[in-house]
Design a protein around this motif. Sequence first.
Motif, short mmCIF file in Angstrom:
data_model
loop_
_atom_site.label_atom_id
_atom_site.label_comp_id
_atom_site.label_asym_id
_atom_site.label_seq_id
_atom_site.Cartn_x
_atom_site.Cartn_y
_atom_site.Cartn_z
N SER A 161 0.83 -1.22 0.00
CA SER A 161 0.00 0.00 0.00
C SER A 161 0.86 1.26 0.00
O SER A 161 0.33 2.38 0.03
N SER A 162 2.21 1.12 -0.04
CA SER A 162 3.06 2.31 -0.05
C SER A 162 3.07 2.91 -1.46
O SER A 162 2.94 2.19 -2.46
N PRO A 163 3.22 4.24 -1.57
CA PRO A 163 3.14 4.89 -2.90
C PRO A 163 4.25 4.47 -3.86
O PRO A 163 4.09 4.54 -5.08
N ASP A 164 5.40 4.01 -3.31
CA ASP A 164 6.53 3.65 -4.19
C ASP A 164 6.43 2.23 -4.72
O ASP A 164 7.28 1.81 -5.49
N PHE A 165 5.41 1.48 -4.31
CA PHE A 165 5.43 0.05 -4.60
C PHE A 165 5.47 -0.24 -6.10
O PHE A 165 6.23 -1.10 -6.56
N GLU A 166 4.67 0.48 -6.89
CA GLU A 166 4.61 0.19 -8.35
C GLU A 166 5.97 0.33 -9.00
O GLU A 166 6.35 -0.46 -9.86
N ALA A 167 6.72 1.37 -8.57
CA ALA A 167 8.03 1.62 -9.18
C ALA A 167 9.02 0.51 -8.82
O ALA A 167 9.99 0.28 -9.55
N MET A 168 8.78 -0.18 -7.70
CA MET A 168 9.72 -1.23 -7.26
C MET A 168 9.50 -2.54 -8.01
O MET A 168 10.38 -3.41 -8.03
N CYS A 169 8.33 -2.71 -8.61
CA CYS A 169 7.99 -3.99 -9.24
C CYS A 169 8.68 -4.19 -10.59
O CYS A 169 9.08 -3.23 -11.24
N VAL A 170 8.77 -5.45 -10.97
CA VAL A 170 9.20 -5.79 -12.34
C VAL A 170 7.95 -6.11 -13.13
O VAL A 170 7.11 -6.92 -12.69
N THR A 171 7.77 -5.47 -14.28
CA THR A 171 6.56 -5.70 -15.08
C THR A 171 6.76 -6.91 -16.00
O THR A 171 7.89 -7.36 -16.22
N LYS A 172 5.67 -7.38 -16.55
CA LYS A 172 5.72 -8.54 -17.45
C LYS A 172 6.56 -8.21 -18.69
O LYS A 172 7.34 -9.04 -19.17
N ALA A 173 6.43 -6.97 -19.17
CA ALA A 173 7.18 -6.55 -20.36
C ALA A 173 8.69 -6.59 -20.09
O ALA A 173 9.48 -7.06 -20.92
N GLU A 174 9.08 -6.11 -18.89
CA GLU A 174 10.51 -6.13 -18.54
C GLU A 174 11.02 -7.56 -18.43
O GLU A 174 12.14 -7.86 -18.85
N TYR A 175 10.19 -8.42 -17.86
CA TYR A 175 10.59 -9.83 -17.71
C TYR A 175 10.80 -10.46 -19.09
O TYR A 175 11.79 -11.17 -19.32
N GLU A 176 9.88 -10.18 -20.02
CA GLU A 176 9.99 -10.77 -21.36
C GLU A 176 11.20 -10.22 -22.11
O GLU A 176 11.83 -10.93 -22.90
N GLU A 177 11.54 -8.96 -21.82
CA GLU A 177 12.67 -8.35 -22.55
C GLU A 177 14.02 -8.76 -21.94
O GLU A 177 14.96 -9.09 -22.66
N LEU A 178 14.10 -8.76 -20.59
CA LEU A 178 15.40 -8.92 -19.94
C LEU A 178 15.65 -10.33 -19.39
O LEU A 178 16.79 -10.71 -19.16
N GLY A 179 14.58 -11.08 -19.09
CA GLY A 179 14.74 -12.42 -18.51
C GLY A 179 14.79 -12.36 -16.99
O GLY A 179 14.88 -11.29 -16.39
N SER A 180 14.75 -13.54 -16.42
CA SER A 180 14.60 -13.65 -14.96
C SER A 180 15.80 -13.09 -14.20
O SER A 180 15.65 -12.31 -13.26
N ALA A 181 17.01 -13.48 -14.60
CA ALA A 181 18.20 -13.12 -13.81
C ALA A 181 18.39 -11.62 -13.72
O ALA A 181 18.71 -11.08 -12.65
N ARG A 182 18.19 -10.91 -14.84
CA ARG A 182 18.36 -9.44 -14.84
C ARG A 182 17.31 -8.77 -13.99
O ARG A 182 17.58 -7.83 -13.25
#
Length: 428
Positions: free
Chosen positions: A401-422
């Motif tokens: 519920s903290s305001p910064d939470f969304e910025a801390m997450c990894v999105t599905k697009a980033e996962y597909e582009e960079l992979g798990s380890a990155r």
Amino acid sequence: MHQNGVVVLDNGGGLIKAGHGGERDPSAVIPNCVYRPLSSKKWVTRSPTEPMDLTSAAVRRPIDRGYLINPDLQREIWAHLFTQVLRVNPAQSSLLLTEPLFTLPSIQRATDELVFEDFNFAALYVAHSPSLAHLYEASRRPITAQCSLVVDCGFSFTHAVPVFQNFPINYAAKRIDLGGKALTNYLKELVSYRSVNVMDETFLIDDVKEKLCFVSMNVPRDLQIAKKHGKENAFRCTYVLPDGVTHTQGYVKDPEEAKRYLAVGDGDSVEEVAKKMDVDRGEVADKLEERKKIDLSKNEFDLTNERFLVPEMIFHPADLGMNQAGLAECIVRAVSSCHPHLQPVLYESIILTGGSTLFPRLADRLERELRPLVPDEYQVKITPQEDPILGVWRGGSVLASSPDFEAMCVTKAEYEELGSARCRKRFF
């Protein structure tokens, strides 16, 4: 169905705690396993509402020793959880997931595949349990210098982890491979050897452990008391096994008798305890005669010293044949691995979390064991969480519920582009 939102999932080896970010309590607390009752030929997940007869049920668990070993089984349990219990749409939700310290990259990859490829979550944040337990305590009261030592004693293992500014200090984290599962197995062996064969009755013995076990403050004295007969024995109590007809759950025969140990003070001698128990010699003799006449076909068994010998393993794993330090020594080693300036602060803010810290008197005994090992000029202050099972989940809910939470997450697009380890490098 909940649409946009954060699903907070504390994925423990024993229980899954799941709910929506920002709420105080999880929507569901369900066992992280599938069962096959004797009456069924297929594996089923247990619903939080319907009672189920689990006598001699077979169990399969996706998590062993704290780590995910069966992603297919975990997928099945999560699918039931998200669709039937939480009723969320993963494609429009973010997931905050807990993970044990030092998880292998291959397991992290399998977890990421589950989250993004099988369930199509929009975003993922992975947190360590000690950080969330610390965060929840910090949100309730100011913790000195924003650091604490979190002792997480759960189903699969026990960790002592210093947390500084919400980050676990990995090089100082210490682990004992002993948790609720090992304690239940030890109790199963003791009861099977002395009374009734209960090696298949995992859930029944779990219930016995939760209702009747406690931590002894003076083990040699309590062993003497446990040998006594009749009313002099403050620890004897009877547990009735289910008969499958009138009741499908076991229960404590006399709850008042089970609480008699609370009258035994820390410094009482064996004789003082005998006086407290208000012994009537004639009554003791009657009890002995009665005990000889007990019908052996009755489905019940007595517990005496098992009640405190089982939780004693947390302090002395060597008694189980494990070549590991006890909890007090484990805490001292974890603190000693930190910078000297942090050490007095860590001893002053020890947080107990996890289901295995629910044994009565555990915090008092731990303080007694720690005091001789800690320098005299340092204070020792141990804080058990108000609900050790839900503490980590509530920390996750605060973070979600903290305001910064969304910025801390990894999105599905980033996962597909960079992979798990990155992607993983962002979390820790």
